[in-house]
Write an enzyme that holds these catalytic residues in place. Structure first.
Site, PDB file in Angstrom:
ATOM      1  CB  SER A  35      15.466   2.346  24.283  1.00 13.97           C
ATOM      2  OG  SER A  35      17.092   2.693  24.128  1.00 13.97           O
ATOM      3  CE1 TYR A  77      15.003   6.937  21.096  1.00 12.69           C
ATOM      4  CE2 TYR A  77      16.425   6.361  22.712  1.00 12.69           C
ATOM      5  CZ  TYR A  77      15.536   5.974  21.831  1.00 12.69           C
ATOM      6  OH  TYR A  77      15.533   4.635  21.017  1.00 12.69           O
ATOM      7  N   GLY A  89      11.954  -2.508  12.853  1.00 16.89           N
ATOM      8  CA  GLY A  89      10.610  -3.007  12.470  1.00 16.89           C
ATOM      9  C   GLY A  89      10.562  -3.971  11.115  1.00 16.89           C
ATOM     10  CB  THR A 149       3.744   1.568  14.397  1.00 19.81           C
ATOM     11  OG1 THR A 149       4.790   1.465  15.695  1.00 19.81           O
ATOM     12  CG2 THR A 149       2.343   1.381  14.746  1.00 19.81           C
ATOM     13  N   GLY A 150       6.139   1.615  12.128  1.00 20.36           N
ATOM     14  CA  GLY A 150       7.435   1.836  11.657  1.00 20.36           C
ATOM     15  C   GLY A 150       8.198   0.834  11.005  1.00 20.36           C
ATOM     16  N   GLY A 151       7.211  -0.155  10.528  1.00 18.04           N
ATOM     17  CA  GLY A 151       7.687  -1.622  10.010  1.00 18.04           C
ATOM     18  C   GLY A 151       8.282  -1.345   8.649  1.00 18.04           C
TER      19      GLY A 151
END
Ligand SMILES: NC(=O)c1ccc[n+]([C@@H]2O[C@H](COP(=O)([O-])OP(=O)(O)OC[C@H]3O[C@@H](n4cnc5c(N)ncnc54)[C@H](OP(=O)(O)O)[C@@H]3O)[C@@H](O)[C@H]2O)c1
Length: 254
Positions: A136, A149, A18, A11-13
């Site tokens: 993260s 976040y 990504g 996802t978000g590639g």
């Protein structure tokens, strides 16, 4: 090749971390699906990688979009080997400035998006398949103005414990890849810094990191190849920090 014949979804590639993982996965023999909301970015990514990659426009915060992606993979390939929850957003913002809208944007994208991804993909994931959750380094740090976040990424991190246990009988592994400071286009822009300011910030941060430099997308892709491949078949339920030693020394001011 280390990922020969594997089917992967990122996802978000279409950009940043990504996109580089998608490129490396194809080089290592995988067939890759990338998703995101901006079709132009996804098309550019497919053009860049060139083969064994397709894009699907999909928003991770929409349950039906995640289902559409899983249905497409099932129809094309029958199953999915590697699901990478990489789509994520974040913002430096003081506690009292967080609006309901911003709270939902960050939580929905990182946490709900990861959850929907799992719900849609699990039915097409067989024994030996694996999840990689892009968390993260910040889940180990107490950075001011980053509480929203970090809360979202910490919730994602919790899934490596609960899902590892819940999915143990299905022999599906769940690990997290926790990038340190990886200057991508988005990293500075989204956080509201102009390119010069971003450069100064990264220069300063390099002096704090034991490795003596900020990271790059090759560092995260190296880890993603390991976590996606059978080389890591006995690695389950870990958060792999790719941070040059940043979390280990716990800097007071980042
Ligand atoms: N760069 C760093 O230093 C760093 C450090 C730690 C963790 N990370 C994590 O690494 C991941 C990738 O970040 P990056 O630095 O590569 O930034 P990026 O280039 O902005 O990547 C984020 C990707 O997520 C996609 N995305 C955002 N919201 C989405 C949604 N609702 N549905 C589907 N896709 C969505 C974006 O595409 P669209 O906007 O087109 O949807 C974009 O392709 C993020 O989860 C980030 O939190 C980055």
């Amino acid at each position: 090749m280390r990922l020969d014949g594997k089917i992967a979804l990122i996802t978000g590639g279409g950009t940043g971390i990504g996109l580089d993982i998608a490129k490396r996965y194809v080089e290592e023999g995988a067939y890759v699906y990338i998703t995101g909301r901006r079709e132009k970015k996804l098309q550019e990514a497919v053009d860049l990688v060139g083969k064994n990659i397709v894009y699907i426009v999909a928003d991770v915060t929409k349950k039906e979009d995640n289902q559409k992606v899983a249905d497409r993979i099932k129809a094309d390939k029958g199953h999915l080997d590697i699901a990478i929850a990489n789509a994520g957003v974040g913002n430096y913002i003081a506690i009292e400035d967080v609006t309901e809208e911003e709270f939902n944007r960050v939580m929905y994208t990182n946490v709900l998006g990861t959850y929907y991804l799992a719900q849609a993909c699990l039915p097409i994931m067989e024994e030996g398949s694996t999840f990689i959750l892009n968390t993260s380094v910040t889940t180990s740090l107490g950075l001011p103005k980053f509480s929203l976040y970090i809360a979202a990424k910490s919730a994602m991190k919790s899934f490596i414990h609960t899902w590892t246990n819940e999915l143990r009988d299905r022999k599906i592994r769940v690990n997290a890849l926790a990038p340190g400071i990886i200057p991508t286009d988005a990293a500075g822009q989204e956080l509201g810094r102009d390119p010069k300011e971003e450069q100064n910030v990264q220069q300063y941060r390099s002096t704090l990191i034991p490795a003596g430099r900020v990271g790059n997308v090759k560092d995260t892709s190296n880890a993603a190849v390991f976590l996606g491949s059978d080389e890591s078949s006995y690695v389950n339920g870990v958060e792999l920090l790719v941070d040059g030693g940043l979390a280990a020394i716990y800097p007071v001011k980042l």
